[in-house]
Every structure is written in C-alpha cells, then in structure tokens.
Design an enzyme around this catalytic site. Structure first.
Site, PDB file in Angstrom:
ATOM      1  N   GLU A 418      12.481  62.268  14.380  1.00  0.00           N
ATOM      2  CA  GLU A 418      11.197  61.220  14.514  1.00  0.00           C
ATOM      3  C   GLU A 418      10.445  61.577  12.983  1.00  0.00           C
ATOM      4  OE1 GLU A 418       9.285  62.696  17.954  1.00  0.00           O
ATOM      5  OE2 GLU A 418      10.245  61.735  19.217  1.00  0.00           O
ATOM      6  N   GLU A 494      16.173  61.741  23.032  1.00  0.00           N
ATOM      7  CA  GLU A 494      15.407  62.343  24.015  1.00  0.00           C
ATOM      8  C   GLU A 494      14.789  61.332  25.097  1.00  0.00           C
ATOM      9  OE1 GLU A 494      11.780  64.150  22.140  1.00  0.00           O
ATOM     10  OE2 GLU A 494      13.206  64.774  20.374  1.00  0.00           O
TER      11      GLU A 494
END
Length: 812
Positions: A418, A494
């Site tokens: 991220e 995720e």
C-alpha cells in the site's frame, strides 16, 4: 584428534547457552544467555572496561519494551508501550584458542533498530533495516583464547511504525566459526528446474569463500538425504577459488522418483555440502529444500504440483502477544497450528522480512508463504532522508532473498504494501518500484514478484507492468487492474478486516458495518468492519463468483499490538474522547491477542474445512437483562442446515441460501429473534439430510472455580519451550462463566518460570508480566517457560472467592 574435537565441543557447551555443532570445521553457537542490558544514551558502553554490573541481565531474543508499563496517554497505534528510545547490550564472550586462524562471523536475525555492533571496543559494523537479517565478519577484532566483549547499540528513535515494532535484539544471534575456506553465509542456492514423475534435476549453486592468500583447488561434495535421513543422491564437482575472494560453483544432481513438497505432504530433502582440499574436509554446510512446482494462471488462479489450490491465507504481524516481538519458535508454531486447524494453507508475512523461524516452520508444516520485505518506502522501512535508496535496496533485498530462497514454502515475493506514492508514481515511484523488483529477480528469478496495492484508480497508470501478479487489498479493488491486464492472476492480499472483541456482544445488531459505539469494544456477531473493508462472507462470495481469483489473505489471523481500529486516535478524537481512550491492540484478529479463538474462527473453519464437521453457536446465553426480549442467534457450520433448540423446544430448521446476494445468508444460519430465557441453547447441524454435529451454550451461574487447560503438558527442558495455559471461570456445574472478570494471582514453582499473561482485551493496561491479572469475558492465558532443568512445573492460580486451581507441566 577425535577426543580433542569432542572436548572442544564440550567447552563450547559450558561457555554458551545453546549451540549446534556441525563437525569440527563449522561451529554455530547461539548467543542466548549472559547479556547485560540498559536503556539510554550511555557514553563508553562499548568499551571493555565499562562497568555494567548495575545493568539488567537478559536473555536474547529480548524486547525491551514489552514489560511496559503501558503509557495510557500515548498513541494506541503503536501499542502504548515504551518502544521509542535507545538501548545497549553487552556480552562477555569466551572464544576458544582453537578458533585462531579461523573466520568468525556474528549473524543477527534482526535488531530493532539501526544496530551498531562493537567488538572489544571497536565498531565492527551495523545495519539499517530493523526487520532484516545481517551478518558481520569479526575475525579482525576477535581475540581467540581470551574473553571478548560484544556490544550492540539499538536506536528506535528514527524508526516509524503503524503498529508495535518492539525494540532491541528481538531475534536470535549466532556466532559462526569456520575455516578460511568455507561456504558463505546463506551460501547455497537450490532450485529444481526439471521435475518429472520419475526424476528431478536439483541445481545447487554454492558460494565458496577463500580468505587465504593463495588460490585453492577444492572438491565440492553434495549429499542429498530424504526426510528420514537416508542418502538418495550424491555428486562431486571440482573448482578453483581465488585468493581472498569467492566463487560460485554450480552443479546439477539428479534425484530419482522425487517426493514432492506439498501442503498435504510437506516432504523436505536436505543437502550436506562438503568442501575438501585433497582428502581433508574443511567445511560442512547443511541446507533444506523441497521439490515442488508452482505456477499462476490468469483465469484459474494458483497451481501447486499441477493441482489448483485456492489460497486460504491469513496475514500475520510479527509480535507474539504477551511475549512481544522477542521471537520464540514454540509461540510462532502455536499460531501456525491454530491457523492450520482453522483451514489456513498460506501465510503472508505482513509487512516485513519475517524471522527465519517463519519460513522454516512453513516448510515443515505445509504452509505456503507470501514473503514480504517492506511496508512503505519511508522511515517504516528505516529509509531516511539521508538514505541512498539504490544501495539500501540492493543490500536489503539481497539479504531478504538469499536467506529465504531455498524454502519451498515461499511461493511469491512482495516488495511492499500500500505504498501510495509508488502506486501514483509520485517522487519517482515507478523507478523505485523497478529498482526493488529488479533486485528480487536478480537474486531469485524462479518465483513471481508482486506489489500489494490498495488505490484502485492508480491501476490506470499500469504499475502492474513492473511485476507479475495483481495483489490488491479489499473491496474488489483489483477490478480495474484485471480489466486492463487480464493475463495476470489476482490475489486478494488483504481481505475482510472484520473487527470484533472476543466474547463481547452488543445489541441491537449494527445497521451499517462501520457502526461503532462508545463501549470501545466491537460486537462479536462479526458484522462490523471499517468503511474501507468488508466482512468474511463478502470475500467468500466474491471468490465463488470469480474463479480467476487465486485466493485471499485475511487481515489478520491474530490480533496484534497497536493499530486498534476503530478505537485509535482518529475515532476517539472525532467522538469527543482523548488519547486515554485509545485501545492498545487490534480488533482485526480471528484469534485474540492471548491466542483464544473468536467466533469468527469457526466461520472461517466452516467454509475452509469441508473435510471436518464444524458447528459453533453464538452468542453466550447469559442475558438476564433481556428476559422476554429477542436475542439474535447465529450458527457457523459446514452443514447445509441446522435446527435450533431452546430448553428442548425446537425453534425450527433453517438453511443457508447459496443463491443469496446477501453474503451472510450464504454462509451463516441465523435466528434473529430468539426470545431469551435462561437455560440451554442447542444447534444441531445437518448436511445432505444427515446429522453432522451439535453445539450448545448454557446460562451459567456465579463463578466458583478456575479451570486450567495447558496446550501441552509435556515440554522440552531447553530454556525456551512454552506451555500456554487457558484459564476459564466455571460455575458449580462446570459451565463457563462468559462474563467473569475475576482477578487471579499466578504462582509458579519447580522447573519453569512465568513468561507472561494476557486476557485478549484490547483495552487492558495491566503489564503482561504482572503476576496478578483479570479475566476478560471469562478467560485468560498464562504462559510458562521451561528452564534447562528436567522435572515438574507447578502452576497455581488463586482468586478471591473462588476455589484455587492447579496444574502440572512436565519438562524433559
């Protein structure tokens, strides 16, 4: 000569805490006991004549912050623990005179953070990434035959983190003593480029170091053994190693009828690599590997040994709950055992280079590993304004890959998580991404590499052209990347980020997933997540409908210290509260911080383990304030239907709806309006009309005693093995008391010591090392560690108003 070698080995056993000796030509000694520690800026602490008599004696691995105390007013995002600061470690180390003329290395599995290593008062080296392993050649500074001072300075002040990172020498330290001609640290690279049913070609590239002043002709001998220790192949090759240099010598050994490493049969081979000069053996080096084939397909996901395997993964942070970040092999093994029992077949090491014990255990236990090196490319990776990015990337990717590349469990590399500026190509983001990916491919071209992404629109910039697999977090954000580049596979790197508190239930049920209350706990009906995330059922449904998705990695398998979403500083300030109200650990885990499964554990098990019946009912049935009012009841089962009984009366049969667009109706069986009355609530599950199991909860009375259940009653007397003892309050009839919060005192005697305790409450600020601790929702866990003495450990718990409880652990 043999007697001399034997005595030499015995000498080391007396000097050091633990070691493994690989014949006389290579000695590996774990530097575990005898360290002195102090926090602060301490001038002269690296000097041999410095007086450290007032320092704390510690065992390494050691996390200096985990004992606390918790700092209530500090930021919950990093666990409210005192990890920021600097500290010193000192070890007086006797190096035998027989080590004269040998090379001596110190191998650190990880030091948080920015370690500087001194030997006998001189700086020997250091490292610049707290999560990575590194080694230092200390030959020039070591004094064989004398006592040597090893001093290590750790400084976490420049380090940034989104969770609790720990502090100090939190992973193993080993001293490796070898001859001048030796296999390098992490010096074998083993691949299996050809795998057939009747043979496999095992390619072994060995880096041989020569610190002598002349070239040396050597014979390199490789002996391959199967998991039973039987020799199955052998080959010799010759080479010339330059003076004061190194050379990579490559050979291929054919293995007949190979047994493949698989998640259902994790068979490991070992290679013993011998260096001989003439007839004399000068080094022996052991490596493990597995024979297995992996591949990703764009439309059918992941294949292991030509069989499609849906990735049923979890993300794990590196802390071990009450033990902090100090690595303990048994504690990590316990986590993996619980995940496997739930149905997990893959782990993501989020978001940092893991301790080497993780890939080792994944190899042994048959778990695939998504091996990740960094979170962000900033101070969270110890990349500062003064860091040379190119050189940092080279040395850290080198150590990360070269250390782990022989592990068959590792099926993909990740260079980050991220990273907003990289995804958006800000500040040369794509160039930095390209640098990282290129170094991964340089050191291991056999596995795919990925970047974990979360900014869906950034896919329009095509950062995925730099790596191999689409890895995206949450909410089907992979859609655009998949549309633009359909020839790459997709992983949900995720998933879920569902939040809950173990044993806590709140009514009414939330209308929206991000409805959170000032209770500062989250209901265990498993219907809550942050706005940017989802509940487990959504991910199950999406994967059913999109078979090209290779699988998911749930955030997270276990709760972890720090990042207490939703009750972090952002939420508490926005709702008129203060830092005092921040929680200190996460709510994301499928299992709580103490290692007690939440209800969600059984939801995942019911979907992921169709081979084994699961029936779980929630909530508890102590609702005296709800008499005559409706209480929702959920059943998690891999059956198709279930019948619910309250005090023997049937409340009807309900079934899952596999066509529903409401995901919870596909995977849960729910009675939303059961009128509460005390007694027994029972669910009976059915599959294809046949009963598969049942589960029940009962209204309990007042607590009268504590019940102790060790996870293991026999442990090793090695000074590091653990027993995790579940503590539960029960009433006079043996029913669990789900609301009990009694405090208890821990008394331990015999061949063990107290290692810590926890109750799974994300808001608990009692020290993990306190001998007095409260139950939370009826439960807690006490951790006991062995000494090196064989015998018995007696554990007794005393609680005012309750009968005392006692259990015994055998150490052998």
């Amino acid at each position: 000569m043999i007697r001399k070698i034997f005595l030499f080995a015995l000498l080391f056993l007396l000097f050091f805490s633990s070691q493994s000796v690989i014949p006389q030509d290579r000695i590996v000694t774990e530097l575990q006991e005898g360290w002195k520690f102090a926090k602060g800026d301490i001038p002269g602490a690296y000097l041999p004549d410095f007086n450290d008599s007032g320092w704390q004696t510690v065992t390494v691995p050691h996390d200096w912050a985990i004992e606390g105390p918790f700092i209530r007013e500090s930021d919950g995002n990093t666990g409210k623990l005192p990890w920021k600061g600097e500290g010193w470690y000192r070890l007086n180390l006797a190096i035998p005179a027989e080590s004269t003329g040998k090379r001596i290395y110190l191998l650190f599995d990880g030091v948080m953070a920015f370690p500087s290593v001194y030997v006998n008062g001189e700086k020997a080296g250091g490292w610049d990434y707290g999560y990575n392993s590194f080694y230092i050649d200390i030959t020039r500074l070591a004094r064989p035959g004398k006592e040597n001072l090893i001093a290590v300075h750790a400084d976490t002040r420049p380090h940034d983190s989104r969770w609790y990172p720990g502090a100090g020498i939190y992973r193993k330290v080993r001293m490796i003593t070898v001859n001048p001609l030796h296999v390098a640290i992490w010096g074998t690279y083993i691949t299996t480029p050809v795998i057939k049913p009747h043979y496999a070609d095992v390619r072994i590239a060995t880096t041989v170091n020569n610190s002598e002043i002349s070239d040396r002709e050597i014979t390199l001998k490789h002996i391959i053994r199967n998991q039973s220790g039987n020799k199955v192949a052998e080959k010799e090759t010759k080479g010339r190693v330059p003076a004061t240099g190194s050379r990579v010598i490559e050979t291929t050994v054919t293995l007949q009828n190979p047994r493949r490493w698989d998640i259902i049969d994790p068979h490991l081979y070992s290679v013993e690599t011998l260096i001989l000069t003439g007839e004399k053996q000068v080094d022996s080096y052991m490596s493990d590997f597995g024979v297995r084939d992996i591949r990703f397909t764009p439309d059918n996901g992941f294949f292991l040994n030509d069989r499609r395997v849906q990735l049923k993964g979890v993300c794990l942070h590196h802390d071990l709950g009450a033990l902090g970040t100090a690595v303990n092999r048994r504690a990590l093994e316990r986590q993996l055992e619980m995940m496997k029992e739930m149905g997990v077949n893959a782990i993501r090491s989020s978001h940092n280079t893991p301790a080497p014990e993780l890939p080792e255990l994944c190899d042994i236990m048959g778990l695939l590993l998504f091996d990740e090196v960094f979170d962000k490319y900033d101070a969270k990776a110890d990349i500062l304004d003064t860091t040379d990015f190119e050189k940092f990337a080279q040395r850290n990717i080198h150590n990360f890959i070269v250390r782990d590349r022989n592990h068959p469990s590792v099926f993909i590399w990740s260079v980050g998580n991220e990273i907003g500026d990289v995804q958006r190509n800000i500040n040369n983001g794509f160039q930095r991404l390209h640098t990282m990916v290129n170094y991964v491919r340089k050191y291991d071209p056999t596995r795919p590499v990925t970047l974990v992404c979360d900014n869906e629109s950034s896919a329009s910039l095509r950062h995925f052209d730099y790596y191999d697999i689409h890895s995206w977090n949450y909410g089907r954000r992979y859609k655009l990347a998949r549309q633009m580049e359909p020839n790459k596979s997709v992983i949900i790197s995720e998933s879920a980020s569902t939040v809950s508190t173990r044993g806590f239930y709140e009514l009414p049920l939330p209308e929206k997933k991000n409805d959170f209350t000032k209770s500062l706990q989250v209901s265990s009906y498993d219907l809550n997540s942050p706005e940017w995330a989802e509940i487990p059922d959504d991910d199950f449904m999406w994967q059913q409908e999109e078979p090209y998705v290779a699988g998911e990695f749930v955030w997270t398998g276990f709760d972890y210290l720090g990042e207490p979403t939703p009750y972090s500083s952002y939420w508490t300030r926005a709702n008129g509260l203060s830092a005092y109200d921040d929680s200190r650990s996460s709510y994301f885990g499928i299992v709580d911080l103490a290692g007690i499964p939440k209800d969600r554990y059984y939801l995942y098990r019911s979907y992921w383990r169709q081979d084994n019946p699961t029936v779980h009912i929630l909530p508890h049935w102590n609702w005296e304030n709800m008499k005559g009012k409706p209480v929702p009841v959920f059943v998690y089962t891999n059956g198709d239907c279930a019948e619910l009984f309250l005090n023997g009366r049937s409340l009807g049969v309900k079934c899952k709806n596999p066509k529903s667009e409401n995901s919870v109706e596909r995977f849960r069986i729910m009675w939303r309006d059961v009128i509460w009355e005390p007694g027994e609530l029972k669910a009976v599950a059915f599959k294809e009309g046949r009963q598969t199991g049942e589960a029940m909860v009962r209204t309990s009375g007042k607590p009268v005693t504590l019940q102790l259940t060790p996870d293991r009653s026999v442990i090793r007397a090695d000074g590091s093995d653990l027993s995790f003892i579940l503590v539960e309050a029960t009433d006079k009839d043996g029913n669990i008391c789900p609301l009990a919060d009694n405090k208890f005192e821990i008394r331990i005697s015999g061949a063990g010591i107290f290692a810590g305790t926890d109750n799974g409450n994300p808001r608990e600020l009692t020290s993990f090392r306190s001998s007095t601790y409260p139950l939370f929702n009826g439960k807690a866990v006490v951790i006991v560690k062995s000494t090196k003495s064989k015998g018995e450990i007696t554990v007794e718990l005393i609680s005012e108003g309750l009968k005392p409880a006692r259990t015994k652990i055998i150490t052998q």
